[in-house]
Design a protein around this motif. Sequence first.
Motif, short mmCIF file in Angstrom:
data_model
loop_
_atom_site.label_atom_id
_atom_site.label_comp_id
_atom_site.label_asym_id
_atom_site.label_seq_id
_atom_site.Cartn_x
_atom_site.Cartn_y
_atom_site.Cartn_z
N TRP A 142 36.50 -84.99 75.44
CA TRP A 142 37.33 -86.04 76.10
C TRP A 142 36.99 -87.41 76.40
O TRP A 142 36.08 -87.92 76.02
CB TRP A 142 36.98 -85.51 77.95
CG TRP A 142 36.80 -83.91 78.12
CD1 TRP A 142 38.13 -83.32 78.35
CD2 TRP A 142 35.91 -83.05 78.12
NE1 TRP A 142 37.70 -81.96 78.64
CE2 TRP A 142 36.46 -81.86 78.42
CE3 TRP A 142 34.43 -83.22 77.87
CZ2 TRP A 142 35.64 -80.54 78.30
CZ3 TRP A 142 33.86 -82.14 78.01
CH2 TRP A 142 34.31 -80.98 78.22
N MET A 143 37.91 -88.12 76.58
CA MET A 143 38.10 -89.54 76.52
C MET A 143 38.74 -89.91 78.06
O MET A 143 39.86 -89.66 78.15
CB MET A 143 38.54 -90.31 75.39
CG MET A 143 39.90 -89.84 74.97
SD MET A 143 40.42 -90.63 73.35
CE MET A 143 39.33 -89.46 72.27
N THR A 144 38.37 -90.93 78.63
CA THR A 144 38.82 -91.65 79.73
C THR A 144 40.13 -92.75 79.41
O THR A 144 40.04 -93.43 78.60
CB THR A 144 38.06 -92.32 80.74
OG1 THR A 144 37.06 -91.55 81.01
CG2 THR A 144 38.91 -92.72 81.92
N VAL A 145 41.10 -92.43 79.93
CA VAL A 145 42.20 -93.24 79.77
C VAL A 145 42.82 -93.56 81.02
O VAL A 145 43.30 -92.97 82.22
CB VAL A 145 43.57 -92.48 78.99
CG1 VAL A 145 44.88 -93.34 79.36
CG2 VAL A 145 43.15 -92.33 77.41
N VAL A 146 42.94 -95.11 81.48
CA VAL A 146 43.86 -95.57 82.49
C VAL A 146 44.88 -96.73 82.20
O VAL A 146 44.75 -97.35 81.45
CB VAL A 146 42.69 -96.60 83.17
CG1 VAL A 146 43.31 -97.41 84.50
CG2 VAL A 146 41.53 -95.73 83.74
N PRO A 147 46.22 -96.28 82.60
CA PRO A 147 47.21 -96.69 82.10
C PRO A 147 47.46 -98.31 82.41
O PRO A 147 48.33 -98.94 82.00
CB PRO A 147 48.26 -96.11 82.89
CG PRO A 147 47.86 -94.72 83.10
CD PRO A 147 46.41 -94.99 83.41
N GLY A 148 46.54 -98.71 83.23
CA GLY A 148 46.52 -100.08 83.61
C GLY A 148 47.16 -100.40 84.90
O GLY A 148 47.67 -99.68 85.85
N HIS A 149 47.58 -101.63 84.95
CA HIS A 149 48.50 -102.45 86.08
C HIS A 149 49.81 -102.23 86.25
O HIS A 149 50.45 -101.78 85.15
CB HIS A 149 48.25 -103.91 85.96
CG HIS A 149 48.21 -104.52 87.58
ND1 HIS A 149 49.63 -104.84 88.04
CD2 HIS A 149 47.26 -105.14 88.40
CE1 HIS A 149 49.14 -105.33 89.31
NE2 HIS A 149 48.03 -105.44 89.35
N ARG A 150 50.39 -102.12 87.20
CA ARG A 150 51.85 -101.70 87.60
C ARG A 150 52.75 -103.16 87.12
O ARG A 150 52.15 -104.09 86.88
CB ARG A 150 52.32 -101.68 89.14
CG ARG A 150 51.63 -100.44 89.76
CD ARG A 150 52.39 -100.25 90.86
NE ARG A 150 52.41 -101.41 91.93
CZ ARG A 150 51.42 -101.73 92.93
NH1 ARG A 150 50.51 -100.81 93.08
NH2 ARG A 150 51.45 -102.85 93.24
N ASP A 151 53.75 -102.69 86.56
CA ASP A 151 54.82 -103.87 86.44
C ASP A 151 55.63 -103.98 87.44
O ASP A 151 56.32 -103.37 87.88
CB ASP A 151 55.53 -103.49 84.90
CG ASP A 151 56.36 -104.74 84.43
OD1 ASP A 151 56.80 -105.49 85.03
OD2 ASP A 151 56.54 -104.76 83.31
N LEU A 152 55.36 -105.16 88.33
CA LEU A 152 56.21 -105.36 89.36
C LEU A 152 57.55 -105.88 89.03
O LEU A 152 58.16 -105.76 90.54
CB LEU A 152 55.42 -106.27 90.15
CG LEU A 152 53.83 -106.20 90.52
CD1 LEU A 152 53.54 -107.45 91.50
CD2 LEU A 152 53.84 -104.79 91.58
#
Length: 306
Positions: A142-152
Motif C-alpha cells: 500500500w502507498m498513501t495518496v492525498v489528492p491535495g488542495h481544492r481548486d476554489l
Amino acid sequence: MKRRNFVYTSALAGSTLSLTGFSVFANPSQQKPAHNFQLKYAPHLGMFRESAGEDPIAQLHFMADQGFTAFEDNDMMNRPVELQTAMSKVMKERGIQMGVFVAHKIYWEMPNLASGNPEKRVEFLEYIRKAAEVAKRVGAKWMTVVPGHRDLKLRMGHQTAHVVETLKQAAAILEPHGLIMVLEPLNFRNHPGLFLTESPQAYEICKAVSSPSCKILYDIYHQQIQEGNLIPNIEACWDEIAYFQIGDNPGRNEPTTGEINYQNVFKFIHGKGFTGILGMEHGNSVAGIAGEEAVINAYKLVDPKS
C-alpha cells in the motif's frame, strides 16, 4: 505530531546512520514476543527511539520483540536505497509486514489533482511510478495518496472528475504489480482546504475509479474530527477500505488518551475479519521510556480478545 513533511524533507535524524550502529545480520532476538496482538498494529520510526536507540534497524527489532507484526514509514521514499533494502531484510526475518509510505509530493496550499492541470498530472504519475519501485524493494503493498488542495475556481463536480481521471491512470500503473494506493481523507482542523475530507467522498471516488489498486485509508483520528459516527461510517465504506490509521482525539496520541472508544472500534474491525494493517500514526502522550511503555500497554488494553 508533524507528520506530513513528506517528500522534500530530510529523513529522521540518524536514519541514514546506519547500518553500523546495529548490524542487519545480527541474530534477531530468540525470545518469544512480549505480546500476541490480534490485529496488525504498525508503529513508525521514532516511536520507540528511547528504548531502542536511533538506528532504524534496532527499532525494527524492538518492535518485533514487543509483538508488533507490521510497520509503516511515511518517509520511506526519502531513505537511501541501501537502508530501504536493509530494513526490508530485517522485516522479512522478523515477520513484520510493511505498511504504507507516502507516494508523492502533497500540495497543501494550492490545487494539483483537482485542478486538472496536465503538468501536475504528469508529475503525480511520475511519483507513482517511482513509488512502485520503492514498494517492490521494501515489500510494501500500500502507498498513501492525498489528492491535495481544492481548486476554489472550479465546481466540486469538475474537481472530482479531474481527480478520478488522474487516479484511473495511476491505477493502471499499479495494477500489474498488485499494488494499492490508499486515498486518505484528512480533517478540516489540521489540514484546512483540502479536496478529500470525508469517507463517503473517498468511497464515491473509489467506486468511480473502479480498480483494485485504488482504495481508502480510513484514518480514525481524522474521521472522528471530520464526521464522527465512526463504526457506521466504517461499515458503509467497508468494501473499499484497505488500510486504517490510528490516533486518539484530542491530542493525536495513543488509544485511551482521548474520547475514542478504541476497544469497541477495534472489536468491530476484528469482527469484520480485517487482516490488513492499522498504522499507529500518532504521538506518545508521555515522554521517554515511560511514554513508550504506555503506548505498548495501551494497545494491549484495546486489542480485541481472542
